[in-house]
Design a protein around this motif. Structure first.
Motif, PDB file in Angstrom:
ATOM      1  N   HIS A   1       7.288  -2.107  -1.523  1.00 61.27           N
ATOM      2  CA  HIS A   1       6.621  -0.863  -1.913  1.00 61.27           C
ATOM      3  C   HIS A   1       6.404  -0.782  -3.422  1.00 61.27           C
ATOM      4  O   HIS A   1       5.423  -0.192  -3.869  1.00 61.27           O
ATOM      5  CB  HIS A   1       7.400   0.346  -1.390  1.00 61.27           C
TER       6      HIS A   1
ATOM      7  N   LEU B   1       3.043  -2.576  -3.999  1.00 56.22           N
ATOM      8  CA  LEU B   1       2.054  -2.172  -2.999  1.00 56.22           C
ATOM      9  C   LEU B   1       0.738  -2.902  -3.244  1.00 56.22           C
ATOM     10  O   LEU B   1       0.260  -2.975  -4.382  1.00 56.22           O
ATOM     11  CB  LEU B   1       1.842  -0.658  -3.079  1.00 56.22           C
TER      12      LEU B   1
ATOM     13  N   PRO C   1      -2.899  -3.697  -3.913  1.00 51.79           N
ATOM     14  CA  PRO C   1      -3.920  -2.838  -4.545  1.00 51.79           C
ATOM     15  C   PRO C   1      -4.904  -2.239  -3.540  1.00 51.79           C
ATOM     16  O   PRO C   1      -5.288  -1.074  -3.684  1.00 51.79           O
ATOM     17  CB  PRO C   1      -4.626  -3.780  -5.526  1.00 51.79           C
TER      18      PRO C   1
ATOM     19  N   ARG D   1      -3.136   0.663  -1.857  1.00 50.01           N
ATOM     20  CA  ARG D   1      -3.079   1.801  -2.786  1.00 50.01           C
ATOM     21  C   ARG D   1      -4.421   2.525  -2.803  1.00 50.01           C
ATOM     22  O   ARG D   1      -4.487   3.752  -2.723  1.00 50.01           O
ATOM     23  CB  ARG D   1      -2.698   1.314  -4.182  1.00 50.01           C
ATOM     24  N   GLN D   2      -5.510   1.758  -2.869  1.00 50.23           N
ATOM     25  CA  GLN D   2      -6.841   2.361  -2.902  1.00 50.23           C
ATOM     26  C   GLN D   2      -7.174   3.042  -1.585  1.00 50.23           C
ATOM     27  O   GLN D   2      -7.781   4.117  -1.566  1.00 50.23           O
ATOM     28  CB  GLN D   2      -7.903   1.315  -3.250  1.00 50.23           C
TER      29      GLN D   2
ATOM     30  N   LYS E   1      -5.542   6.395  -1.563  1.00 47.63           N
ATOM     31  CA  LYS E   1      -6.271   7.328  -2.431  1.00 47.63           C
ATOM     32  C   LYS E   1      -7.596   7.754  -1.789  1.00 47.63           C
ATOM     33  O   LYS E   1      -7.950   8.923  -1.810  1.00 47.63           O
ATOM     34  CB  LYS E   1      -6.480   6.715  -3.813  1.00 47.63           C
TER      35      LYS E   1
ATOM     36  N   HIS F   1      -1.785  11.846  -1.716  1.00 48.98           N
ATOM     37  CA  HIS F   1      -1.224  11.940  -3.067  1.00 48.98           C
ATOM     38  C   HIS F   1       0.184  12.516  -2.965  1.00 48.98           C
ATOM     39  O   HIS F   1       0.606  12.958  -1.892  1.00 48.98           O
ATOM     40  CB  HIS F   1      -2.114  12.771  -3.991  1.00 48.98           C
TER      41      HIS F   1
ATOM     42  N   TRP G   1      -1.196  -4.217   5.725  1.00 48.99           N
ATOM     43  CA  TRP G   1       0.085  -3.695   5.253  1.00 48.99           C
ATOM     44  C   TRP G   1       1.080  -3.564   6.405  1.00 48.99           C
ATOM     45  O   TRP G   1       2.235  -3.948   6.284  1.00 48.99           O
ATOM     46  CB  TRP G   1      -0.113  -2.354   4.542  1.00 48.99           C
TER      47      TRP G   1
END
Length: 105
Positions: free
Chosen positions: A23, A26, A28, A31-32, A35, A40, A77
């Motif tokens: 974690h 993470l 990328p 993560r994107q 988002k 959040h 993931w």
């Protein structure tokens, strides 16, 4: 309107450090994807006595957030994390959604 979400999951006792390491690194694209899905203020906490994980996050739109499960980043993931924790046949983590009973602003 922000929706607060909380879930319980479980990580295997011999995988605590690896779970945290992954974690902290993470992917990328994951993560994107989070988002892009409107997530959040996301935190995960570990009870080292039981292996139980408590996840808290806020999302802008629950329906939009739920679409993350179909993204390539999320599927990648889940496959990466599957050896560390309790998972479903599709490799998604076994989760228990919690019902909010109190919130203090």
């Amino acid at each position: 309107m922000t929706v607060r979400m909380a879930q319980l999951m479980h990580v295997y006792s011999d995988q605590y450090e690896e779970y945290e390491r992954r974690h902290n690194n993470l992917f990328p694209d994951m993560r994107q994807a989070l988002k892009d899905a409107g997530a959040h203020n996301y935190s995960i906490y570990l009870d080292k006595k039981t292996g139980n994980l408590f996840a808290y996050l806020e999302v802008d739109d629950i329906e939009k957030y739920n679409q993350i499960a179909s993204t390539p980043a999320c599927k990648k993931w889940w496959a990466y994390m599957e050896p560390l924790m309790d998972t479903n046949p599709d490799k998604s983590p076994v989760t228990i959604d919690l019902h909010e009973v109190f919130h203090l602003d």
